[in-house]
Design a protein around this motif. Structure first.
Motif, mmCIF file in Angstrom:
data_model
loop_
_atom_site.group_PDB
_atom_site.id
_atom_site.type_symbol
_atom_site.label_atom_id
_atom_site.label_comp_id
_atom_site.label_asym_id
_atom_site.label_seq_id
_atom_site.Cartn_x
_atom_site.Cartn_y
_atom_site.Cartn_z
ATOM 1 N N PHE A 7 0.816 -1.209 0.000
ATOM 2 C CA PHE A 7 0.000 0.000 0.000
ATOM 3 C C PHE A 7 0.855 1.268 0.000
ATOM 4 O O PHE A 7 0.439 2.296 -0.548
ATOM 5 C CB PHE A 7 -0.964 -0.014 1.189
ATOM 6 C CG PHE A 7 -2.219 -0.768 0.900
ATOM 7 C CD1 PHE A 7 -3.353 -0.124 0.431
ATOM 8 C CD2 PHE A 7 -2.255 -2.149 1.053
ATOM 9 C CE1 PHE A 7 -4.504 -0.828 0.141
ATOM 10 C CE2 PHE A 7 -3.411 -2.859 0.752
ATOM 11 C CZ PHE A 7 -4.538 -2.203 0.294
ATOM 12 N N ILE A 8 2.023 1.202 0.576
ATOM 13 C CA ILE A 8 2.947 2.343 0.497
ATOM 14 C C ILE A 8 3.360 2.564 -0.947
ATOM 15 O O ILE A 8 3.428 3.703 -1.436
ATOM 16 C CB ILE A 8 4.187 2.093 1.390
ATOM 17 C CG1 ILE A 8 3.793 2.180 2.867
ATOM 18 C CG2 ILE A 8 5.289 3.103 1.072
ATOM 19 C CD1 ILE A 8 4.915 1.780 3.820
ATOM 20 N N ALA A 9 3.614 1.468 -1.669
ATOM 21 C CA ALA A 9 3.974 1.572 -3.086
ATOM 22 C C ALA A 9 2.814 2.136 -3.907
ATOM 23 O O ALA A 9 3.008 2.981 -4.796
ATOM 24 C CB ALA A 9 4.379 0.201 -3.623
ATOM 25 N N LEU A 10 1.606 1.671 -3.600
ATOM 26 C CA LEU A 10 0.421 2.168 -4.312
ATOM 27 C C LEU A 10 0.224 3.661 -4.060
ATOM 28 O O LEU A 10 -0.151 4.411 -4.967
ATOM 29 C CB LEU A 10 -0.825 1.389 -3.864
ATOM 30 C CG LEU A 10 -0.914 -0.069 -4.327
ATOM 31 C CD1 LEU A 10 -2.104 -0.757 -3.677
ATOM 32 C CD2 LEU A 10 -1.023 -0.137 -5.843
ATOM 33 N N GLN A 11 0.481 4.091 -2.807
ATOM 34 C CA GLN A 11 0.346 5.507 -2.500
ATOM 35 C C GLN A 11 1.343 6.330 -3.292
ATOM 36 O O GLN A 11 1.044 7.455 -3.723
ATOM 37 C CB GLN A 11 0.553 5.744 -0.993
ATOM 38 C CG GLN A 11 0.415 7.200 -0.581
ATOM 39 C CD GLN A 11 -0.924 7.801 -0.977
ATOM 40 O OE1 GLN A 11 -1.967 7.212 -0.726
ATOM 41 N NE2 GLN A 11 -0.900 8.967 -1.628
#
Length: 229
Positions: A7-11
């Motif tokens: 989710f950090i990557a998606l953000q």
């Protein structure tokens, strides 16, 4: 990779996309301001002695299009070249407005319909989709339909200004335009609705021409006493 890392990557992807969109919005705002300036300039042809000032106003408008070319050149650097339609919605409206303005200038100069290729050249963008930032066909057609409405207004104001031949020429042009659109099988709902409005422009101009006929002014116009182009 943990769920948190995912989710950090998606953000990160979302943030990068938002940054691109914000840069595009800023560029579009400058384009919209220039388009308003050109529109304000060309609206002067409807007022008072505006017909005599047409050549000067068209020349000034073309100078503004130099600014438009610079602004569009900057806009197309703000996103990947292969993602035109991903961000197209941001500039779609202003591009249609610019097509209308370019088409109006060309009509005032030559009383002809500007081609998509010629508009692309005026705006400094491509006509072919494969070559990057380009003038979408539907955006071109939308701009042309806006021109039809503007010419319907011009026909009415021509009579007020004592130019009785111009509405006759506008009528011929609009009817040819209507015939051209009838050849198209329009699937785009928005464009189809705008095209449906063309029949009202045709009717409005026909009423102007009919009024000239009833008053005998069309004979004066066709007899060579009409206003200058």
């Amino acid at each position: 990779m943990s769920v948190s890392d995912m989710f950090i990557a998606l953000q990160g992807v979302l943030t990068a996309d938002q940054d691109i969109r914000e840069e595009i919005r800023r560029e579009v705002q400058t384009l919209e301001q220039t388009a308003r300036e050109v529109l304000t300039l060309l609206q002067g042809v409807h007022q008072g002695a505006g017909f005599q000032a047409i050549p000067k106003k068209c020349q000034k408008a073309r100078e503004h299009f130099g600014t438009v070319r610079t602004q569009l050149a900057s806009l197309k650097t703000k996103f990947p070249a292969d993602q035109y339609y991903r961000f197209h919605e941001h500039w779609r409206f202003v591009l249609q407005r610019l097509v209308f303005l370019a088409a109006f200038v060309v009509y005032l100069e030559t009383e002809t319909l500007v081609t998509r290729e010629a508009v692309s050249e005026i705006l400094g963008i491509e006509a072919d989709r494969e070559r990057g930032f380009h003038l979408d066909i539907e955006d071109y057609l939308s701009g042309v339909l806006t021109l039809a409405s503007e010419l319907a207004r011009l026909a009415v104001n021509s009579v007020t200004a004592g130019d009785y031949s111009r509405p006759l020429r506008i009528s011929t042009f609009i009817n040819e335009l209507d015939s051209g659109f009838r050849l198209l099988n329009l699937k785009n709902d928005s464009l189809r609705k705008r095209y449906d409005g063309l029949k009202y422009d045709v009717k409005k101009i026909e009423e102007v021409v009919y009024d000239l006929s009833i008053r005998g002014l069309n004979k004066e116009a066709t007899g060579g006493a009409g206003g200058e182009k």
